[in-house]
Write an enzyme that holds these catalytic residues in place. Sequence first.
Site, short mmCIF file in Angstrom:
data_model
loop_
_atom_site.label_atom_id
_atom_site.label_comp_id
_atom_site.label_asym_id
_atom_site.label_seq_id
_atom_site.Cartn_x
_atom_site.Cartn_y
_atom_site.Cartn_z
N ASP A 180 68.03 153.89 16.37
CA ASP A 180 67.67 153.92 17.79
C ASP A 180 66.61 152.86 18.02
OD1 ASP A 180 66.78 155.17 20.46
OD2 ASP A 180 68.23 156.64 19.76
N HIS A 213 62.86 155.52 24.04
CA HIS A 213 64.10 156.26 23.80
C HIS A 213 64.11 156.91 22.42
CE1 HIS A 213 68.45 156.91 23.12
NE2 HIS A 213 68.50 157.05 24.44
N SER A 364 72.61 160.92 25.01
CA SER A 364 71.62 160.53 23.99
C SER A 364 70.86 161.74 23.48
CB SER A 364 70.62 159.53 24.58
OG SER A 364 71.08 158.21 24.48
#
Length: 406
Positions: A180, A213, A364
């Site tokens: 990620d 994120h 996600s």
Amino acid sequence: MNPIRVATLAILLLLGCGCADRIDFANLGDQPADRERRILVTFIDRGIQRDLPGNSQDRYRTRGTYGNSSWSERIALKLAERHQLRFVAQWPVTELGVSCVVYEIPNALPLPQVIGELQNDDDVGTVQPMQSFQVLADHPAGNPTHGDPYLPLQTAYNALNIGEWHKRATGQGIRIALIDTGVDLEHPDLKGQIDYSENLAPEPGDHNLADMHGTAVAGVLSARPDNGIGIAGIAPAADVLALRACWPEQPNALAARCNSFTLALALNQAIRMNARIINLSLSGPEDPLLKMLIEKALTKDIIVIAAVPGNPLACGFPANIPGVIAVNQLDLNLKADGNQIAAPGRDILTTLPHESYDFMTGSSFATPHVAGLTALLLQLHPDWRAAKIKQQLLHPENLLSALNAD
């Protein structure tokens, strides 16, 4: 060889010095014009050493001490000269036994012609464009909470009865590769929860702002429970490998981008480090190199869990690879969605950089719910393989019996 060609090769060799043992990640970042003219070329390198001497993480070398063989460096530079390409970076993809080189095609040369010539070059194995991938998250709700512990606000955590699971399993001994953006290692709910981190993407100006994120995905998966602050993760005792392969599209943005090369580096590292689970909260176009690496992981009984894009017209790679557990989003609990798993992915309270928390939406954040549950199941049933895990998740009514089975 004429003097001009000798001089050209000498210059290329000089420019290549230092590229063998490090990558100029700045050249792999967010530059649209360059990105469209970058390609990946692989060729077999029988000199790649698969068992490398030690460091503190399971005797694997970190990025800075990887080395391309001298033979592969010469081939890479000769290909650059032969086809008038600009050498950008090179990396040994040890799990496939190939050397992977990033080249940039000069504007004066037509892309299809150069790719065609490379495909016919006897020194070349594969050629492909540099693909771009996106993490699958919507913007945060914009209503961060502060103060007391937020477990009552973790509706998905509570709907999945994770507190009951934690009486018997917390993911201990299960290694999860989180590919990620990076993770804010100093967040109070994540401090000490990430066992290993490595940066395989362009360097950000501010790591914490760039790691929004990945920090949010890590919170769902592994936030420390029972510490009097914040939230609790699904598998808080799992060994998390935070492999940073993506970077934000804009500073301090949740949206992030990765590319074929950085994802290949991270997947190769996850396989080398014997991850049991790989979490991919991202999607993009079909990619031959990444497909080979994911299939290699599957042959080693690594469970690969990938997010499904919300747009039905999107390609859905890599979630569409046979054997990968594909995860879509819903509000609460688990359910079968065809051959996919639908898991909580809407209004998920999780961690953000700089000691923050917020509600996130997107597949996600459904994906680490499934990765966390998989880690709990593997701790209780270490002999289970991906097909068995997927069968349990597709029939969530059976999960309670899996929890209570001896």
